[in-house]
Design an enzyme around this catalytic site. Structure first.
Site, short mmCIF file in Angstrom:
data_model
loop_
_atom_site.label_atom_id
_atom_site.label_comp_id
_atom_site.label_asym_id
_atom_site.label_seq_id
_atom_site.Cartn_x
_atom_site.Cartn_y
_atom_site.Cartn_z
N LYS A 184 -0.71 -5.92 -1.95
CA LYS A 184 -0.18 -5.04 -0.90
C LYS A 184 -1.01 -5.23 0.36
O LYS A 184 -2.24 -5.39 0.28
CB LYS A 184 -0.27 -3.59 -1.40
CG LYS A 184 0.33 -2.54 -0.48
CD LYS A 184 0.26 -1.16 -1.14
CE LYS A 184 0.84 -0.08 -0.26
NZ LYS A 184 0.77 1.27 -0.90
N SER A 241 5.02 3.77 -1.14
CA SER A 241 4.85 2.81 -0.06
C SER A 241 4.62 1.37 -0.55
O SER A 241 4.73 0.44 0.25
CB SER A 241 3.66 3.23 0.81
OG SER A 241 2.48 3.24 0.05
N SER A 300 2.80 6.14 -4.70
CA SER A 300 3.21 4.87 -4.09
C SER A 300 3.18 3.64 -5.00
O SER A 300 3.68 2.60 -4.60
CB SER A 300 2.36 4.58 -2.87
OG SER A 300 2.88 5.28 -1.78
N1 GLN Z 1 5.43 9.20 -0.49
C1 GLN Z 1 4.06 9.54 -0.36
C2 GLN Z 1 3.69 9.69 1.10
O1 GLN Z 1 4.47 9.35 1.90
C3 GLN Z 1 3.27 8.51 -1.06
C4 GLN Z 1 2.25 7.78 -0.30
C5 GLN Z 1 1.33 6.95 -1.13
O2 GLN Z 1 1.19 7.13 -2.33
N2 GLN Z 1 0.64 6.05 -0.45
O3 GLN Z 1 2.65 10.15 1.45
#
Ligand code: GLN
Length: 483
Positions: A76, A151, A175
């Site tokens: 990532k 994400s 995420s």
């Molecule tokens: N959907 C969550 C957010 O927008 C997850 C983010 C994450 O785990 N990096 O904060």
């Protein structure tokens, strides 16, 4: 070759059925064939990858044995890689080249892995759909008009589309697990402190964890053996001894007690998701596990708590992007204050700005007690819910997400709807416990559904073991998207 799991690829290399170079070339051929449709990557590092593969082949011939020798992996794009860009899918960091490797990058390289490229994500890991990427959206390999989740959507789509053997993502509020469930892959968020965060660009430091995104639980176990464990460069990384996760897969699952949290099966869950998850629970029972109902009474406060705390931490973490030290700097300004303002206005996307504003607000004097402090207290209650539940069970079983992958654009105008869909994943981050998502079914439209297993602190081994036994008895994880 590109369809191999990590374990299969390793076997093939060891038995000399193919070379690391052939395997890496096969993966790039797959990328050439499908990447135009999926767009999982933000940059590929083909030249250095082929060099790493050749080097791995030399080592294999010389009899060197390293756990990931010659295996093509993707990272990532918020995990620092020395010498290649780490953009966090933000305009602000578009040209940023980290001067060092993250600890996980270093450990993967030391284990012989071939790093093939960096995957797309929501900007600074803020989002659930990959639509917040500054580069481009990523498309779900199972249905190209749908999001891959976020994400870590690029890492999930790359594994789901077999454009890499496995990848790493990060999970602050789901995420890893949510995109894993949307793309039909296996994703583990380790216990907070299990994997070093050194060289992981920070979003919300008390919640962030790096973890594996793979084709099987067995593959995730192998990656955890490499990336886990204490790191002197991350003071929050834990001293707890690292078990051999691959060995642990062989253990018995009979008699394990599965907690079914009643708050996760209320209205709001998609009927097809509920059916698949209940079916998966039956499979686990048929393997000798017992179920018991548990309650996590503060679940209803999790979304609000998470978005207060994560935004607060993000607002302070992102204050380092001032146009002075690294990244984007606005050309437009003729004094320092305007330079800060213009740089941040130009460099950050809408969602990142929204979070900085929300986070600054909840930390500001007069509101701190009402929001931030209350959020911290609620976090403790959520953590206690899990401690109480684990008095009655060994692990908790639930859906990963209330619904399967949604259409691109569907939730874009309604951030609150997007936030609410994180309901089942964020509690594990707030409590710091490990959680695994594995494929457990498909909707009538052929969209993958994820089963979530949540464990006790530092008990990833039980989650991986149960996931592995489930995968030995089901074939949801063996299906390939048509593409
Ligand atoms: N959907 C969550 C957010 O927008 C997850 C983010 C994450 O785990 N990096 O904060």
């Amino acid at each position: 070759m590109h369809r191999s799991t990590l374990i299969q690829a390793r076997e093939g290399l060891r038995k000399k059925q193919f070379s690391a170079l052939e395997l890496t070339e096969a993966v790039y051929q797959r990328i050439d064939a499908v990447e135009d449709k999926v767009k999982a990557f933000v940059h590929l590092t083909k030249e250095s990858a082929l060099e790493q593969a050749r080097d791995a082949d030399k080592k294999i011939s010389a009899g060197v044995d390293a756990p990931l020798l010659g295996i093509p992996l993707a990272l990532k794009d918020l995990i620092c890689t020395k010498g290649t860009r780490t953009t966090c899918s933000s305009r602000y960091l578009d040209q940023f080249i980290a001067p060092y490797d993250a600890t996980v990058t270093e450990r993967l390289k030391a284990a012989g892995a071939v790093i093939i490229g960096k995957t797309n994500m929501d900007e600074f890991a803020m989002g659930s759909s990959n639509e917040n990427s500054w580069h481009h959206p990523t498309f779900n390999p199972w249905a190209l008009d749908r999001v891959p989740g976020g994400s870590s959507g690029g890492s999930a789509a790359a594994v789901g589309a077999h454009e890499c053997i496995a990848s790493l993502g990060s999970d602050t509020g789901g995420s890893i697990r949510q995109p894993a469930s949307f793309c039909g892959v296996t994703g583990l968020k380790p216990t907070y402190g299990r994997v070093s965060r050194f060289g992981l660009v920070a979003f919300a430091s008390s919640l962030d964890q790096i973890g594996p995104m793979t084709k099987t639980a067995e593959d995730a176990a192998l990656l955890m053996n490499v990336i886990g464990g204490k790191d002197p460069l991350d003071s929050t990384s834990a001293e707890n001894p690292l078990p051999d996760f691959s060995e642990a897969l062989k253990g018995e699952v009979k008699g394990l007690k599965l907690g079914i949290p009643k708050e996760y099966f209320t209205s709001g869950i998609d009927p097809e998701v509920e059916q698949a998850v209940r079916g998966a629970i039956k499979t686990l029972e048929s393997l000798g596990m017992e179920t018991v109902e548990v309650s996590l009474p503060h679940t209803g406060y999790a979304v609000a708590t998470y978005y207060i705390l994560a935004c607060a931490e993000a607002s302070t973490n992102l204050s380092r992007y001032d146009g002075v030290r690294y990244g984007h700097r606005s050309e437009k300004s003729d004094n320092l204050l305007d330079m800060y303002l213009n740089t941040r206005s130009e460099g950050f996307g809408e969602e990142v700005k929204r979070r900085i504003i929300l986070g600054t607000f909840v930390l500001s004097s007069g509101y701190y007690d009402a929001y931030y402090l209350k959020g911290q207290k609620t976090r403790t209650l959520i953590k206690q819910d899990f401690e109480d539940a684990y008095k009655k069970c060994d692990l908790i079983v639930a859906p990963t997400c209330p619904a399967p992958a949604f259409k691109l654009g569907e939730k874009l105008d309604d951030p609150l709807q997007m936030y609410l869909a994180d309901i089942y994943t964020i509690s594990a981050n707030l409590a710091g416990i490990p959680a695994l998502s594995i494929p457990c079914g498909f909707t009538a439209d052929n969209l993958p559904i994820g089963l979530q297993l949540m464990g006790k602190h530092f008990d990833e081994a039980t989650l991986l073991k149960v996931g592995h036994h489930f995968q030995q008895n089901t074939d949801f994880h063996r299906k390939f998207p048509a593409l």
